[in-house]
Design a protein around this motif. Structure first.
Motif, PDB file in Angstrom:
ATOM      1  N   ARG A   1      -0.050  21.446 -37.982  1.00  0.00           N
ATOM      2  CA  ARG A   1      -1.235  22.315 -38.651  1.00  0.00           C
ATOM      3  C   ARG A   1      -1.496  23.588 -38.079  1.00  0.00           C
ATOM      4  N   THR A   2      -1.121  24.609 -39.039  1.00  0.00           N
ATOM      5  CA  THR A   2      -1.354  25.895 -38.699  1.00  0.00           C
ATOM      6  C   THR A   2      -2.729  26.530 -38.955  1.00  0.00           C
ATOM      7  N   VAL A   3      -3.186  27.604 -38.407  1.00  0.00           N
ATOM      8  CA  VAL A   3      -4.648  27.999 -38.494  1.00  0.00           C
ATOM      9  C   VAL A   3      -5.174  28.161 -39.874  1.00  0.00           C
ATOM     10  N   ASP A   4      -4.088  28.590 -40.977  1.00  0.00           N
ATOM     11  CA  ASP A   4      -4.601  28.412 -42.044  1.00  0.00           C
ATOM     12  C   ASP A   4      -4.348  27.218 -42.970  1.00  0.00           C
ATOM     13  N   ASP A   5      -4.651  26.286 -42.123  1.00  0.00           N
ATOM     14  CA  ASP A   5      -4.495  24.936 -42.884  1.00  0.00           C
ATOM     15  C   ASP A   5      -3.382  24.322 -43.561  1.00  0.00           C
ATOM     16  N   ARG A   6      -2.098  25.183 -43.156  1.00  0.00           N
ATOM     17  CA  ARG A   6      -1.006  24.450 -43.717  1.00  0.00           C
ATOM     18  C   ARG A   6      -0.309  23.471 -42.762  1.00  0.00           C
ATOM     19  N   VAL A   7       0.252  22.432 -43.523  1.00  0.00           N
ATOM     20  CA  VAL A   7       0.578  21.302 -42.492  1.00  0.00           C
ATOM     21  C   VAL A   7       1.909  21.150 -42.917  1.00  0.00           C
ATOM     22  N   VAL A   8       2.903  21.190 -41.754  1.00  0.00           N
ATOM     23  CA  VAL A   8       4.535  21.243 -41.670  1.00  0.00           C
ATOM     24  C   VAL A   8       4.815  19.880 -41.046  1.00  0.00           C
ATOM     25  N   VAL A   9       5.708  19.067 -41.617  1.00  0.00           N
ATOM     26  CA  VAL A   9       6.212  17.823 -41.147  1.00  0.00           C
ATOM     27  C   VAL A   9       7.798  17.926 -41.170  1.00  0.00           C
ATOM     28  N   THR A  10       8.177  17.108 -40.287  1.00  0.00           N
ATOM     29  CA  THR A  10       9.574  16.803 -40.504  1.00  0.00           C
ATOM     30  C   THR A  10       9.790  15.259 -40.731  1.00  0.00           C
ATOM     31  N   ALA A  11      10.692  14.801 -41.452  1.00  0.00           N
ATOM     32  CA  ALA A  11      10.575  13.274 -41.968  1.00  0.00           C
ATOM     33  C   ALA A  11      12.035  12.943 -42.534  1.00  0.00           C
ATOM     34  N   THR A  12      11.924  11.721 -42.821  1.00  0.00           N
ATOM     35  CA  THR A  12      13.029  11.059 -43.362  1.00  0.00           C
ATOM     36  C   THR A  12      12.527  10.390 -44.484  1.00  0.00           C
ATOM     37  N   ALA A  13      12.960  11.076 -45.634  1.00  0.00           N
ATOM     38  CA  ALA A  13      12.393  10.642 -46.859  1.00  0.00           C
ATOM     39  C   ALA A  13      13.180   9.532 -47.314  1.00  0.00           C
ATOM     40  N   PRO A  14      12.776   8.291 -47.545  1.00  0.00           N
ATOM     41  CA  PRO A  14      13.734   6.964 -48.085  1.00  0.00           C
ATOM     42  C   PRO A  14      14.120   7.739 -49.616  1.00  0.00           C
ATOM     43  N   ASP A  15      15.427   7.767 -49.891  1.00  0.00           N
ATOM     44  CA  ASP A  15      16.040   8.158 -51.030  1.00  0.00           C
ATOM     45  C   ASP A  15      15.502   9.357 -51.481  1.00  0.00           C
ATOM     46  N   GLY A  16      15.148  10.316 -50.640  1.00  0.00           N
ATOM     47  CA  GLY A  16      14.787  11.525 -51.052  1.00  0.00           C
ATOM     48  C   GLY A  16      13.324  11.679 -51.845  1.00  0.00           C
TER      49      GLY A  16
END
Length: 196
Positions: A97-112
């Motif tokens: 979570r950045t100071v400007d409230d952006r959220v960044v994630v790395t994930a594995t999305a089932p079937d995209g």
């Protein structure tokens, strides 16, 4: 509270490279005995710097979906809720979570299905927009070479120095810049615990 010295940093770096490395091997590298290394690791765990020993999996060897990097732009004040919701999703590996409230994630999305992954984890009204990038590679290489121990005081937020104090309450470790802050925090904690 004792700070980090060069030996502590070297021990941390060796553990970051391989958390299963035997203390005897670490001891040879840093010029201490294995029991002395064990004592230092125990101290680093007691103050909360080492939270756990974990496993780094090469997800490219698994067939579980599409690896993605997702950047979510949240509505004002919703960043923590979105971060917390995504942190609980099994297919999400890292959440920032950045100071400007952006959220960044790395994930594995089932079937995209990134939209479904996000919608199942958070209230979509908390998200203004999101961007998805497909990942081809990811490396994790944390370093501690020049770091110094600088936790924030649990009571006032000031940086805790070597004169600070540490208390463990109900399994959680708290750091304090001074005795006064520790006493205020512990008193309030005990009052809340009694009232619960």
């Amino acid at each position: 509270m004792r700070g980090l010295d060069d030996t502590d940093r070297e021990i941390l770096q060796l553990l970051l490279e391989d958390a299963r490395r035997p203390y005897s091997e670490i001891a040879d590298s840093v010029g201490l005995s294995a029991p002395a290394v064990s004592d230092r690791v125990d101290r680093l765990r007691d103050i909360g710097l080492i939270r756990r020993f974990t496993l780094d999996i090469d997800r490219s060897l698994l067939d579980e979906g599409v690896p993605v990097l997702v950047t979510l732009e949240t509505v004002p004040g919703a960043g923590k809720r979105v971060r917390d919701g995504l942190a609980d999703v099994e297919s999400v590996e890292y959440v920032f979570r950045t100071v400007d409230d952006r959220v960044v994630v790395t994930a594995t999305a089932p079937d995209g299905a990134v939209g479904e992954l996000v919608a199942d984890a958070v209230d979509v009204t908390d998200v203004r927009d999101y961007e998805v990038s497909l990942l081809t590679e990811a490396d994790w290489s944390p370093q501690v070479s020049g770091a110094r121990l600088a936790p924030a005081c649990a009571e006032c937020g000031n940086t805790v120095t070597a004169e600070g104090e540490t208390v463990t309450l109900d399994g959680d470790t708290y750091h304090f810049c001074c005795e006064n802050c520790r006493e205020q925090f512990v008193d309030a904690y005990e009052q809340l615990s009694e009232g619960a």
